[in-house]
Scaffold this motif. Structure first.
Motif, short mmCIF file in Angstrom:
data_model
loop_
_atom_site.label_atom_id
_atom_site.label_comp_id
_atom_site.label_asym_id
_atom_site.label_seq_id
_atom_site.Cartn_x
_atom_site.Cartn_y
_atom_site.Cartn_z
N UNK A 71 -1.74 50.87 126.25
CA UNK A 71 -2.17 50.92 124.84
C UNK A 71 -2.00 49.58 124.13
N UNK A 72 -1.32 48.65 124.77
CA UNK A 72 -0.96 47.41 124.10
C UNK A 72 -1.60 46.21 124.78
N UNK A 73 -1.96 45.22 123.95
CA UNK A 73 -2.44 43.95 124.48
C UNK A 73 -1.28 42.97 124.43
N UNK A 74 -0.86 42.54 125.60
CA UNK A 74 0.25 41.60 125.70
C UNK A 74 0.15 40.89 127.05
N UNK A 75 0.79 39.73 127.13
CA UNK A 75 0.80 38.99 128.39
C UNK A 75 1.74 39.63 129.40
N UNK A 76 2.86 40.19 128.91
CA UNK A 76 3.87 40.78 129.78
C UNK A 76 4.37 42.08 129.16
#
Length: 139
Positions: A71-76
């Protein structure tokens, strides 16, 4: 497979998801709480199910965290909880996985195979986010 020892957030575009499972025969609950690298609350997810052991409840919580990460946009995305057995099972070969959690570990590995941002960490029970533990008990 991902890393699990002393995983640190080293970028501002990272998320940490704390997970925990609770168990009272024949039911279990699981919770996942997401925070960004600044500690800001991003969201949570809970579920209840049937299971036969505390280990299964913990594995279900890690699976919930793995699903919640999408559900999240993140690199890690670091998924951490207080079950060393589950984290070791995620990182091990199939022969080393306790049979009670084999299917859950298979699901988690699938999520990891399609989302290379996922990393897994074991933390001591005292260090696990109180919110994740409380949500798991409440669910």
């Amino acid at each position: 497979m991902g890393k699990y020892h002393n995983v640190e957030i080293t970028t501002h575009n990272a998320i940490k998801i704390n997970v925990d499972g609770g168990f009272i025969l024949p039911k279990c609950s699981a919770a996942a709480v997401a925070r960004n690298s600044d500690g800001k609350f991003l969201g949570c997810s809970t579920l209840t199910s049937t299971c036969t052991s505390p280990l299964e409840a913990e594995a279900i919580a890690y699976r919930l965290g793995s699903q919640f990460a999408s559900r999240f946009e993140a690199d890690h995305v670091i998924i951490e909880g207080d079950s060393k057995t589950v984290v070791q099972a995620i990182m091990s070969t199939n022969d080393e996985i306790p049979w009670r959690i084999r299917n859950f570990i298979s699901d988690i590995r699938y999520f990891q195979s399609v989302d290379n941002r996922l990393h897994f960490a074991f933390i001591k029970r005292e260090a696990n986010v109180v919110v994740a533990h409380s949500l798991a008990k409440f669910a």
